[in-house]
Scaffold this active site. Structure first.
Site, PDB file in Angstrom:
ATOM      1  N   GLN A   1      -5.007  -5.115   6.551  1.00  0.00           N
ATOM      2  CA  GLN A   1      -6.048  -5.986   5.988  1.00  0.00           C
ATOM      3  C   GLN A   1      -6.175  -7.281   6.779  1.00  0.00           C
ATOM      4  OE1 GLN A   1      -8.408  -5.671   3.685  1.00  0.00           O
ATOM      5  NE2 GLN A   1      -7.735  -3.581   3.385  1.00  0.00           N
TER       6      GLN A   1
ATOM      7  N   ASP B   1       2.691  -4.940   7.911  1.00  0.00           N
ATOM      8  CA  ASP B   1       1.498  -4.103   7.762  1.00  0.00           C
ATOM      9  C   ASP B   1       0.275  -5.021   7.809  1.00  0.00           C
ATOM     10  OD1 ASP B   1      -0.641  -2.599   6.932  1.00  0.00           O
ATOM     11  OD2 ASP B   1       0.235  -2.008   5.009  1.00  0.00           O
TER      12      ASP B   1
ATOM     13  N   CYS C   1      -4.722   2.584  -3.778  1.00  0.00           N
ATOM     14  CA  CYS C   1      -3.488   3.021  -3.098  1.00  0.00           C
ATOM     15  C   CYS C   1      -2.353   2.032  -3.306  1.00  0.00           C
ATOM     16  CB  CYS C   1      -3.705   3.256  -1.597  1.00  0.00           C
ATOM     17  SG  CYS C   1      -4.879   4.543  -1.233  1.00  0.00           S
TER      18      CYS C   1
ATOM     19  N   LYS D   1     -10.844  -0.466   9.936  1.00  0.00           N
ATOM     20  CA  LYS D   1     -11.054  -1.709   9.190  1.00  0.00           C
ATOM     21  C   LYS D   1     -11.384  -2.870  10.137  1.00  0.00           C
ATOM     22  CE  LYS D   1      -8.165  -0.176   5.406  1.00  0.00           C
ATOM     23  NZ  LYS D   1      -6.942  -0.348   4.619  1.00  0.00           N
TER      24      LYS D   1
ATOM     25  N   HIS E   1       0.863  -1.179   0.000  1.00  0.00           N
ATOM     26  CA  HIS E   1       0.000   0.000   0.000  1.00  0.00           C
ATOM     27  C   HIS E   1       0.907   1.240   0.000  1.00  0.00           C
ATOM     28  CE1 HIS E   1      -2.843   2.931   1.786  1.00  0.00           C
ATOM     29  NE2 HIS E   1      -3.824   2.101   1.490  1.00  0.00           N
TER      30      HIS E   1
HETATM   31  C1  LIG Z   1      -5.938   0.456   4.498  1.00  0.00           C
HETATM   32  C2  LIG Z   1      -4.539   0.012   4.401  1.00  0.00           C
HETATM   33  C3  LIG Z   1      -3.488   0.818   4.844  1.00  0.00           C
HETATM   34  C4  LIG Z   1      -3.691   2.209   5.371  1.00  0.00           C
HETATM   35  O1  LIG Z   1      -4.640   2.277   6.388  1.00  0.00           O
HETATM   36  P1  LIG Z   1      -5.015   3.715   6.973  1.00  0.00           P
HETATM   37  O2  LIG Z   1      -6.151   3.450   7.871  1.00  0.00           O
HETATM   38  O3  LIG Z   1      -5.391   4.568   5.792  1.00  0.00           O
HETATM   39  O4  LIG Z   1      -3.796   4.222   7.660  1.00  0.00           O
HETATM   40  C5  LIG Z   1      -2.210   0.331   4.760  1.00  0.00           C
HETATM   41  N1  LIG Z   1      -1.972  -0.890   4.270  1.00  0.00           N
HETATM   42  C6  LIG Z   1      -2.945  -1.703   3.845  1.00  0.00           C
HETATM   43  C7  LIG Z   1      -2.616  -3.060   3.337  1.00  0.00           C
HETATM   44  C8  LIG Z   1      -4.274  -1.274   3.891  1.00  0.00           C
HETATM   45  O5  LIG Z   1      -5.237  -2.080   3.454  1.00  0.00           O
END
Ligand SMILES: *Cc1c(COP(=O)(O)O)cnc(C)c1O
Length: 419
Positions: free
Chosen positions: A216, A213, A377, A239, A136
């Site tokens: 998800q 990260d 993104c 999320k 992302h």
């Molecule tokens: C949504 C997402 C982000 C960023 O999340 P934010 O809430 O905008 O900070 C980063 N990495 C992944 C894989 C995402 O799905």
């Protein structure tokens, strides 16, 4: 508080009663232009269950006070609730202790925190930071900024045509100049689930720390940061069926202790004079200013809700939906799936021959179907697959087979319009 979630799981098995689950999410009952909402943009944000909404309104209506400062009862109770939420998030990710959880605004801020503290301290000229093609933008740009500032090099692990991480390439990139590996657990545009444990093993064999990260992954599967062995892990509250404006960074205590602070201000200090300031202990060292108290408490309620339903039931339900949706979408003439990893979850990115993704999104919206179109993104992923954009349907615990049917019916209509 978890009663809805508990009764939504039938006692005899781990099967999820999706009708009961949906009742917990008031927004799902909405109509859009007179049509029932079919919400399939969960990878962008999930809807909020009633216990989270109740927790937020109760906090502001009856419990609001600033934390860590007052000796009066209201403030002490708010402090307890905030720190209690930290303990809940720690347990949710299986951190060794609550102090290893830092509340942030979102996952993006968690990554920037690591880049600006650990990164500025550890990465120097000629060093490497390793990421992958499927990151992302939040896990690309902070490292680009750092590398530019330091004269370091950003190295990018390629992915296969199926959207899988090329792990041998990753292994070959690691060396004495590698200061950090930062990899996504589950891709938001492909659905790929990466072998994060293996990544950590490879990196740790050369004493290289790893950030994962988990934006998800964390709402689709049980995450155990100790089993993964990572040094850092980020999640984002909105999320996780929780509020916007709140997220969490997990960091191993030894790093958090050694890292310089992020932002300066109140609450992150233990004493201040004009000559010298000493910093508070972790995690407070990284939480300058009044935090999003309500958000943290709301996130605590959200993880309670998820755990009440249970990841076994959630993953089982979402797996069935993904299999069903994959078959159904492949039945639409001219549809091609982008992201066909052997290990994937809950995300269906696709393109339709001769139709721009944006047109797909606009037309299905007139039927009440909310899907995302664009680059999600992850522009480098679009470049890798040679497409300007994809349409993406992303699933959560409350989605149904009927909603997939509705999506496919509207796509068939799109197909008809464009011939
Ligand atoms: C949504 C997402 C982000 C960023 O999340 P934010 O809430 O905008 O900070 C980063 N990495 C992944 C894989 C995402 O799905």
């Amino acid at each position: 508080m978890t009663s809805v979630a508990q009764t939504a799981q039938s006692p005899a098995s781990q099967t999820l009663d999706v009708r009961r689950i949906r009742e917990a999410f008031p927004l799902l009952a909405r109509t859009i232009g007179g049509k029932p909402l079919v919400y399939l943009d969960n990878a962008a944000t999930t809807q909020k269950p009633q216990p989270v909404l109740d927790t937020l309104s109760r906090y502001y209506a009856a419990e609001n006070a600033n934390i860590h400062r007052g000796v009066y009862q209201l403030s002490q109770n708010a402090t307890q609730a905030y720190e209690g939420a930290r303990a809940k998030v720690a347990a949710f990710l299986n951190a060794a202790e609550p102090a290893e959880i830092i509340f942030t605004r979102n996952a993006t801020e968690g990554i920037n925190l690591v880049a600006q503290t650990f990164g500025r301290w550890q990465v120097g000229e000629g060093d490497d930071v390793v990421i992958s093609t499927m990151e992302h933008h939040s896990n690309i740009v902070p490292w680009q900024m750092l590398c530019e500032e330091k004269g370091a090099r950003l190295r990018v692990v390629p992915i296969t045509d199926a959207g899988e991480l090329m792990i041998d390439e990753l292994a070959s990139m690691l060396g004495p100049r590698t200061k950090l590996v930062s990899i996504v657990h589950m891709s938001n545009s492909l659905g790929t689930i990466n072998p994060v444990r293996q990544v950590v093993e490879l990196a740790h064999a050369q004493n290289i720390p790893v950030l994962i990260d988990g934006s998800q992954a964390a709402y689709h599967m049980a995450v155990d940061v100790q089993a993964i062995g990572c040094d850092f892990y980020v999640v984002t509250g909105h999320k996780l069926y929780g509020p916007t404006g709140i997220g969490a960074l997990y960091g191993q205590r030894r790093w958090l202790e050694a890292m310089p602070p992020y932002q300066g201000g109140g609450d992150m200090i233990s004493s201040v004079t004009f000559e010298h300031t000493t910093y508070n202990k972790v995690p407070h060292k990284f939480e300058a200013g009044t935090p999003h108290i309500a958000g943290a408490i709301g996130l605590g309620a959200a993880v309670d809700f998820i755990q009440g339903v249970g990841f076994e039931a959630i993953a089982d339900h979402e797996r069935r939906l993904l299999d069903y949706a994959t078959d159904a979408l492949l039945g639409v003439p001219g549809l091609r799936l982008i992201g066909t990893a052997r290990k994937k979850a809950s995300i269906l990115s696709f393109v339709l021959d001769g139709v721009h993704a944006h047109d797909i999104g606009t037309i299905v919206d007139t039927e009440g179907v909310a899907i995302r179109t664009g680059h999600h993104c992850t522009q480098p992923v679009m470049d890798r697959f040679g497409v300007p954009a994809t349409a993406r349907a992303s699933l959560a615990m409350y989605n149904t087979v009927e909603e997939i049917d509705q999506l496919v019916a509207t796509l068939t209509k799109v197909r008809g319009i464009f011939g």
